[in-house]
Design a protein around this motif. Structure first.
Motif, PDB file in Angstrom:
ATOM      1  N   UNK A  87       0.550  -1.054   0.086  1.00 13.51           N
ATOM      2  CA  UNK A  87      -0.007  -0.007  -0.076  1.00 13.51           C
ATOM      3  C   UNK A  87       0.986   1.245  -0.126  1.00 13.51           C
ATOM      4  N   UNK A  88       2.092   1.119   0.564  1.00 17.13           N
ATOM      5  CA  UNK A  88       3.017   2.445   0.758  1.00 17.13           C
ATOM      6  C   UNK A  88       3.614   2.551  -0.620  1.00 17.13           C
ATOM      7  N   UNK A  89       3.445   3.604  -1.114  1.00 15.53           N
ATOM      8  CA  UNK A  89       4.453   4.073  -2.396  1.00 15.53           C
ATOM      9  C   UNK A  89       5.034   5.479  -2.079  1.00 15.53           C
ATOM     10  N   UNK A  90       6.172   5.634  -1.836  1.00 14.38           N
ATOM     11  CA  UNK A  90       6.861   6.950  -1.706  1.00 14.38           C
ATOM     12  C   UNK A  90       6.556   7.886  -2.765  1.00 14.38           C
ATOM     13  N   UNK A  91       6.566   7.393  -3.818  1.00 10.78           N
ATOM     14  CA  UNK A  91       6.278   8.139  -5.112  1.00 10.78           C
ATOM     15  C   UNK A  91       4.736   8.442  -5.258  1.00 10.78           C
ATOM     16  N   UNK A  92       3.989   7.942  -4.542  1.00 11.02           N
ATOM     17  CA  UNK A  92       2.179   8.323  -4.657  1.00 11.02           C
ATOM     18  C   UNK A  92       1.733   7.866  -3.224  1.00 11.02           C
ATOM     19  N   UNK A  93       2.104   8.656  -2.364  1.00  9.45           N
ATOM     20  CA  UNK A  93       1.778   8.382  -0.814  1.00  9.45           C
ATOM     21  C   UNK A  93       0.104   8.475  -0.693  1.00  9.45           C
ATOM     22  N   UNK A  94      -0.324   7.006   0.154  1.00 17.03           N
ATOM     23  CA  UNK A  94      -1.901   7.026   0.519  1.00 17.03           C
ATOM     24  C   UNK A  94      -1.766   6.428   1.865  1.00 17.03           C
ATOM     25  N   UNK A  95      -0.572   6.853   2.742  1.00 16.72           N
ATOM     26  CA  UNK A  95      -0.644   6.265   3.935  1.00 16.72           C
ATOM     27  C   UNK A  95      -1.651   6.450   4.865  1.00 16.72           C
ATOM     28  N   UNK A  96      -2.011   7.780   5.074  1.00 14.55           N
ATOM     29  CA  UNK A  96      -2.986   8.384   6.007  1.00 14.55           C
ATOM     30  C   UNK A  96      -4.241   8.547   5.330  1.00 14.55           C
ATOM     31  N   UNK A  97      -5.390   8.949   5.900  1.00 12.23           N
ATOM     32  CA  UNK A  97      -6.861   9.197   5.162  1.00 12.23           C
ATOM     33  C   UNK A  97      -6.837  10.271   4.173  1.00 12.23           C
ATOM     34  N   UNK A  98      -5.778  11.181   4.317  1.00  6.01           N
ATOM     35  CA  UNK A  98      -5.566  12.074   3.497  1.00  6.01           C
ATOM     36  C   UNK A  98      -5.423  11.721   1.875  1.00  6.01           C
ATOM     37  N   UNK A  99      -4.734  10.672   1.824  1.00  3.53           N
ATOM     38  CA  UNK A  99      -4.540   9.977   0.501  1.00  3.53           C
ATOM     39  C   UNK A  99      -4.275  11.026  -0.486  1.00  3.53           C
ATOM     40  N   UNK A 100      -3.133  11.870  -0.242  1.00  6.09           N
ATOM     41  CA  UNK A 100      -2.847  13.096  -1.078  1.00  6.09           C
ATOM     42  C   UNK A 100      -2.116  12.329  -2.355  1.00  6.09           C
ATOM     43  N   UNK A 101      -1.653  11.272  -2.443  1.00  2.00           N
ATOM     44  CA  UNK A 101      -0.723  10.809  -3.417  1.00  2.00           C
ATOM     45  C   UNK A 101       0.508  11.697  -3.823  1.00  2.00           C
ATOM     46  N   UNK A 102       0.923  12.134  -3.004  1.00  4.37           N
ATOM     47  CA  UNK A 102       2.172  13.042  -3.237  1.00  4.37           C
ATOM     48  C   UNK A 102       3.410  12.018  -3.347  1.00  4.37           C
ATOM     49  N   UNK A 103       4.260  12.585  -4.558  1.00  2.00           N
ATOM     50  CA  UNK A 103       5.576  12.034  -4.516  1.00  2.00           C
ATOM     51  C   UNK A 103       6.566  12.581  -3.596  1.00  2.00           C
ATOM     52  N   UNK A 104       6.630  12.009  -2.514  1.00  2.69           N
ATOM     53  CA  UNK A 104       7.644  12.333  -1.427  1.00  2.69           C
ATOM     54  C   UNK A 104       9.007  12.343  -1.831  1.00  2.69           C
ATOM     55  N   UNK A 105       9.349  11.898  -2.752  1.00  2.00           N
ATOM     56  CA  UNK A 105      10.752  11.844  -3.353  1.00  2.00           C
ATOM     57  C   UNK A 105      11.026  13.226  -3.945  1.00  2.00           C
ATOM     58  N   UNK A 106      10.225  14.001  -4.264  1.00  2.00           N
ATOM     59  CA  UNK A 106      10.358  15.202  -4.803  1.00  2.00           C
ATOM     60  C   UNK A 106       9.595  16.268  -4.208  1.00  2.00           C
ATOM     61  N   UNK A 107       8.854  16.072  -3.223  1.00  2.00           N
ATOM     62  CA  UNK A 107       8.100  17.220  -2.574  1.00  2.00           C
ATOM     63  C   UNK A 107       7.612  16.613  -1.422  1.00  2.00           C
ATOM     64  N   UNK A 108       6.787  17.354  -0.576  1.00  2.00           N
ATOM     65  CA  UNK A 108       6.187  16.930   0.526  1.00  2.00           C
ATOM     66  C   UNK A 108       4.670  16.760   0.469  1.00  2.00           C
ATOM     67  N   UNK A 109       4.226  15.798   1.397  1.00  2.00           N
ATOM     68  CA  UNK A 109       2.665  15.515   1.388  1.00  2.00           C
ATOM     69  C   UNK A 109       1.826  16.554   2.248  1.00  2.00           C
ATOM     70  N   UNK A 110       0.629  16.600   2.166  1.00  2.00           N
ATOM     71  CA  UNK A 110      -0.307  17.561   2.905  1.00  2.00           C
ATOM     72  C   UNK A 110       0.281  17.617   4.588  1.00  2.00           C
ATOM     73  N   UNK A 111       0.616  16.447   5.037  1.00  2.00           N
ATOM     74  CA  UNK A 111       1.271  16.173   6.223  1.00  2.00           C
ATOM     75  C   UNK A 111       2.634  17.012   6.431  1.00  2.00           C
TER      76      UNK A 111
END
Ligand code: SF4
Length: 309
Positions: free
Chosen positions: A1-25
């Motif tokens: 379920x965890x993909x650093x390039x398309x994060x859906x780890x928490x209920x925000x499921x913001x699908x951020x690519x955390x290798x190049x930017x930061x998520x909602x969190x």
């Protein structure tokens, strides 16, 4: 379920690519902790006499408008300035875990950890702590993420903050908060089991649910308790009913002047807290009930220095 390039780890499921930017969190791809300390102000079965080994992580998926830890929950990101680079990365995190256990901590207390769940699991694999691991969360979690913690987390110290979708939307932009938190709590209860204590009264396994009574919102706190009782009963977890809301942090924000958030400019009254406490007791909940004197910003750790001596 965890993909650093398309994060859906928490209920925000913001699908951020955390290798190049930061998520909602606010989290990037490297685990970052702002502070470690022996913490003496958690519930007695967590802090004990030697302190709880707290690790405060940067960022937060929930970002409540009145957050007491906003100095670190809003500070995050791959490029954000940091005071101590030794608290970045899984190897450094594992070292910090080992150091806290060696300092006599009763447990490892992972505060606001959700956005780094995979990295924390990796660090726990490295450190293999001999003390219980406490997952200390705002409660806004996905069931799947909590399920990943089987075999790693022993105790869940979770908030249940809002029942009303309107209140949750106003305070945290999360109208689905309660149903999400209650579903996650069900998995926490399954992973940690019934409360189990050692000979010194320290919690070895189990769940503590924290309900913070917000000023002007005692009915919402009572509705939370009623809904939790209806779904889980009064004995599944330890209740910690909190009166420690303090407006200092909210008053620093741009939203402090919003009329619909007016009640958050004050502390909770004795009447408000006591009404909710009486209701909790009438339902048969047992656990911790706070003195109102705990509503002080001085109980918030100093996040200016990464480690307390
Ligand atoms: S953990 Fe952070 S990056 Fe991942 S889905 Fe949640 S807010 Fe987005």
């Amino acid at each position: 379920m965890f993909d650093m390039n398309c994060c859906e780890l928490c209920p925000r499921r913001c699908r951020s690519d955390r290798t190049v930017t930061v998520g909602f969190c606010g989290a990037g791809d490297e685990v970052r902790a702002a502070k470690t300390m022996l913490h003496f102000w958690e519930e007695p079965c967590v802090s004990g006499t030697r302190g709880s080994g707290a690790i405060f992580f940067e960022g937060c998926p929930l970002r409540c408008v009145f957050c007491q830890n906003m100095d670190i929950s809003r500070r995050a990101g791959n490029d954000a300035p940091r005071g101590d680079t030794s608290l970045a990365g899984t190897a450094a995190l594992a070292d910090a875990m080992t150091a806290l256990a060696a300092a006599g901590a009763h447990n490892l207390n992972l505060v606001s950890p959700t956005q780094y769940t995979p990295q924390i699991i990796e660090a726990l694999e490295l450190a293999r702590p001999a003390v219980p691991v406490v997952w200390n969360t705002g409660g806004y979690e996905r069931r799947e993420t909590i399920a990943m913690l089987r075999g790693y987390a022993d105790v869940f110290l979770t908030d249940v903050k809002y029942l009303s979708p309107e209140l949750a939307a106003r305070c945290a932009g999360a109208p689905d908060y309660f149903e999400t938190a209650a579903d996650a709590l069900e998995v926490m209860l399954d992973v940690a089991g019934a409360p189990e204590y050692d000979g010194d009264g320290m919690l070895r396994r189990g769940v503590i649910v924290r309900v913070l009574v917000l000023p002007g919102e005692r009915r919402d706190a009572e509705a939370i308790l009623r809904a939790l009782y209806d779904r889980f009963g009064a004995d599944a977890f330890v209740l910690s009913l909190m009166s420690q809301y303090t407006p200092e942090f909210f008053l620093r924000t741009a939203r402090a002047s919003e009329p619909e958030l007016k009640a958050l400019r004050r502390r909770v009254t004795t009447f408000e807290y006591q009404s909710v406490a009486d209701f909790a007791l009438s339902l048969g909940f047992r656990g911790y009930f706070q003195e109102r004197s705990s509503a002080s910003a001085s109980y918030t750790p100093d996040f200016g220095s990464p480690r307390d001596k």
